[in-house]
Design an enzyme around this catalytic site. Sequence first.
Site, short mmCIF file in Angstrom:
data_model
loop_
_atom_site.label_atom_id
_atom_site.label_comp_id
_atom_site.label_asym_id
_atom_site.label_seq_id
_atom_site.Cartn_x
_atom_site.Cartn_y
_atom_site.Cartn_z
N CYS A 164 15.61 -3.52 3.37
CA CYS A 164 14.30 -3.08 3.87
C CYS A 164 13.65 -4.09 4.82
CB CYS A 164 13.36 -2.81 2.70
SG CYS A 164 14.08 -1.70 1.46
N HIS B 130 3.99 -3.83 3.61
CA HIS B 130 5.28 -3.22 3.29
C HIS B 130 5.07 -2.07 2.32
CE1 HIS B 130 9.57 -2.88 2.74
NE2 HIS B 130 9.45 -3.07 1.43
N THR C 19 5.94 1.45 -5.05
CA THR C 19 6.44 1.04 -6.35
C THR C 19 5.35 0.31 -7.13
OG1 THR C 19 7.30 -1.08 -5.54
CG2 THR C 19 8.80 0.80 -5.48
N HIS D 165 9.84 5.71 3.23
CA HIS D 165 10.43 4.39 3.49
C HIS D 165 11.69 4.57 4.33
CE1 HIS D 165 11.68 0.40 3.34
NE2 HIS D 165 11.72 0.17 2.04
#
Length: 408
Positions: A165, A303, A307, A337
């Site tokens: 990521c 970011h 989660t 994402h």
Amino acid sequence: MHIQRVAITGMGSVSPLGSGVEELWTGLVSGRSGISRMDELELVKGLRPRVAGRVTEVNAKAIPRKFRRTMSNFSIFAAIAALEAVAQAGLDEQTISGGRTGLSVGSTTGSSQALEQFFKLYLPENSLEAIRSTEFFKIMNHSAAANLSQFFGITGRVIAASAACSTGCQNIGLAAEAIATGKQDIMLCGGTDELHPLTVGTFDIIEAASNSGAEDPTKASRPFDAARDGIVCAEGAGMLVLENYEQAEARGAKILGEIAGFSSLCDSSNMASPSSEAISRCMKAALNDAGISASEIDYVNAHATGTLQGDASEAQAVAGLLGSSAPVSSLKGHLGHTMAASGAIETIATICMMQENTIIPTANLTVPAQECSAINNVLHLQERPITYALKNNFALGGINTALVLRRA
């Protein structure tokens, strides 16, 4: 060593909101979602998520078949985005292929779609006879970099950083360093990824994927929200042209923004759960690289993937370093994402925010979680000037990255 300033002179995007930077920006401003139901996920036994962010429109035929035959979807996405960035920067073929232009682009892995096709043909009879010679060029880990360098005729340095990521952000930072140190005059850079059930499955297995969105897929990705339940996977590509600032000015290029600072550090405390201390250390290093203080940051593009642990750690780190003054938002409520592409697509969107004096809010953030409430969460469109922005990206394995962007 003489340090050069690094200008952004071109940007290109392919995302779940459409093909092109204009489609990305208008989609974000209007609050549109790129998340929809992905029927393909229902065919995988044991897989719980049902929604994702797909790229629905892309003109693959803009790439001649000679080059396209070795490209998987993520290389096609990257090439289309790169064509847009190169056109905006006004780079001619001679400049691109002259040796002083390089490339830095990566994906999370080689093409999952090509890997699946390979093993479907190989495993039943333990045979290679039906496998095309072009498949390997889609599977190799530097597939995007190799395909783009061939397509554009790039003869300068080619970097293919792959850090899950953090890939897009890291490739932009490494490209900026190549220019800052005089190794290259121009760098085409960014990240790209394609969606596959195995991508979604990876996060489902580690209990990090969202299982919501059955009734309304557009509400599934909820960064910083009390009701967030994980990542919604997506695909796309973001590509930027970075250039020696003085050279860009001399040739009359329009400067869109500037890469003022970069940091890439490792959090070795945990393979999957980021620590706020490591995130803070990474952001501080980026600020130091830019030569500015925390108080000068006008906006943070987080970011924040939705989660439980990741959003909380980032919010804690941002609050500890910047307090509650700088507005903070994540674009993953709109886009999902996009993995290796996320850092690049979101950097492009942040530059657009700086140009338009407009801050995009975090989609689906209605009730900030208590553990994410110490930051200045953006809940609605804001008209606000941004001189310096901080762009964060963090990856499994503890690869943390941060960019400092300066207004043109």
